[in-house]
Design an enzyme around this catalytic site. Structure first.
Site, short mmCIF file in Angstrom:
data_model
loop_
_atom_site.label_atom_id
_atom_site.label_comp_id
_atom_site.label_asym_id
_atom_site.label_seq_id
_atom_site.Cartn_x
_atom_site.Cartn_y
_atom_site.Cartn_z
N HIS A 21 0.83 -1.20 0.00
CA HIS A 21 0.00 0.00 0.00
C HIS A 21 0.87 1.26 0.00
O HIS A 21 1.72 1.45 0.90
CB HIS A 21 -0.88 -0.02 1.25
CG HIS A 21 -2.08 0.87 1.18
ND1 HIS A 21 -2.79 1.24 2.31
CD2 HIS A 21 -2.72 1.47 0.14
CE1 HIS A 21 -3.81 2.01 1.96
NE2 HIS A 21 -3.78 2.15 0.63
N ASP B 214 -5.49 4.37 4.19
CA ASP B 214 -6.92 4.55 3.95
C ASP B 214 -7.58 5.09 5.22
O ASP B 214 -7.31 4.60 6.32
CB ASP B 214 -7.58 3.23 3.58
CG ASP B 214 -7.13 2.71 2.22
OD1 ASP B 214 -6.62 3.54 1.42
OD2 ASP B 214 -7.27 1.51 1.98
N HIS C 162 -14.17 4.70 0.89
CA HIS C 162 -13.14 5.13 1.82
C HIS C 162 -12.34 6.23 1.14
O HIS C 162 -12.57 6.55 -0.03
CB HIS C 162 -12.22 3.96 2.22
CG HIS C 162 -11.37 3.46 1.11
ND1 HIS C 162 -11.85 2.62 0.10
CD2 HIS C 162 -10.04 3.68 0.83
CE1 HIS C 162 -10.88 2.34 -0.73
NE2 HIS C 162 -9.76 2.96 -0.31
N HIS D 93 -8.44 7.11 0.03
CA HIS D 93 -7.03 6.75 -0.08
C HIS D 93 -6.22 8.05 -0.03
O HIS D 93 -6.41 8.94 -0.84
CB HIS D 93 -6.75 6.00 -1.40
CG HIS D 93 -5.30 5.70 -1.60
ND1 HIS D 93 -4.69 4.59 -1.03
CD2 HIS D 93 -4.35 6.34 -2.32
CE1 HIS D 93 -3.44 4.57 -1.39
NE2 HIS D 93 -3.19 5.63 -2.17
#
Length: 273
Positions: free
Chosen positions: A166, A170, A245, A247
């Protein structure tokens, strides 16, 4: 012996003449008597020379022209002095009243001026505080989603990311939750970002960049200046996303691959994450 009448007629004085003569004689005797009675002692004391009338005239003259005249002059002078003193006292009272009024006017003016200066200082202090607050706001950093928390950490591994980990974090957010710029800056990208879906990239004053991905809608355009905490869009699930959500990435440049730890970045700028 025979008597003969002398030639010419001899008559007795008339009653009128007798009366006038008698009055004159009596007056003369009275005068002589009075003068004699007054002058006799002085005459005897002076050896026969009578100077008493002259002495008495001198004393009367001295009494009329001396002490009485001096008393009148003194009274006039005293009255004039009292008048001058009364005038001086009146003028002094007027001067004192004017001085008191002038002192009061100056004191009132000084109080008014001090109050005006105090009010102006207070207004200036408020303006300064507002400017400082605005500058602080411009330089402040905030969470991109108010009251949220990190649901997925930085560099977490998994098959969902092409790089194998990642590249951001998030923030938990439902559909159409307001998304804010974490700091003041300029929008350098606003649109479709491929796997990021609808995304925004902002360049900040310290030369760093932040990215906001998977947005449902975008509320800014390229070149626009934004402030810290300004709403720039609404959260969503566009692009490579498993659900609504936000990011969020922190970068040293505008493009993919220049990412840095977003949590450390925010904490460095005073944001509690």
């Amino acid at each position: 012996m025979a008597f003969t009448r002398a030639t010419g007629k001899h008559r007795r004085p008339s009653k009128t003449r007798r009366t006038a003569g008698g009055a004159a004689g009596i007056a003369g005797l009275a005068t002589v008597g009075v003068v004699g009675s007054i002058a006799s002692p002085a005459f005897a004391a002076s050896g026969g020379q009578n100077h008493a009338p002259l002495q008495q005239n001198a004393e009367v003259s001295e009494a009329v022209g001396g002490p009485i005249s001096a008393t009148l002059d003194e009274q006039a002078s005293a009255q004039a002095l009292r008048a001058e003193q009364a005038k001086a006292e009146s003028e002094a009272k007027e001067a004192a009243a004017e001085a008191k009024a002038e002192a009061k006017r100056k004191a009132d003016e000084a109080r008014r001026k001090a109050a005006a200066e105090k009010a102006e200082k207070e207004r200036e202090a408020k303006r300064k505080a507002a400017r400082e607050a605005e500058r602080a706001k411009l330089n402040a950093y905030v969470l991109p989603v108010e009251g949220s928390y990190v649901s997925t950490g930085y560099q977490q591994g998994g098959g969902m990311w092409s790089s194998g980990s990642h590249t951001g974090i998030d923030f938990h957010a439902g559909m159409n939750t307001p998304v804010h710029s974490v700091a003041a800056g300029e929008v350098v990208e606003a649109g479709n970002g491929g796997a990021y879906g609808n995304n925004i990239v902002i360049k900040h004053k310290d030369g760093t960049y932040t990215q906001y991905g998977h947005l449902n809608s975008i509320g800014v355009s390229v070149g626009q200046q934004v402030t810290s905490g300004q709403q720039i869009g609404l959260s969503g699930s566009t692009g490579n996303s498993s659900g609504p959500h936000l990011h969020f990435e922190a970068r040293t440049g505008p493009d993919y691959g220049s990412d840095i730890d977003p949590v450390a970045y925010l904490r460095k700028h005073g944001v509690k994450v």
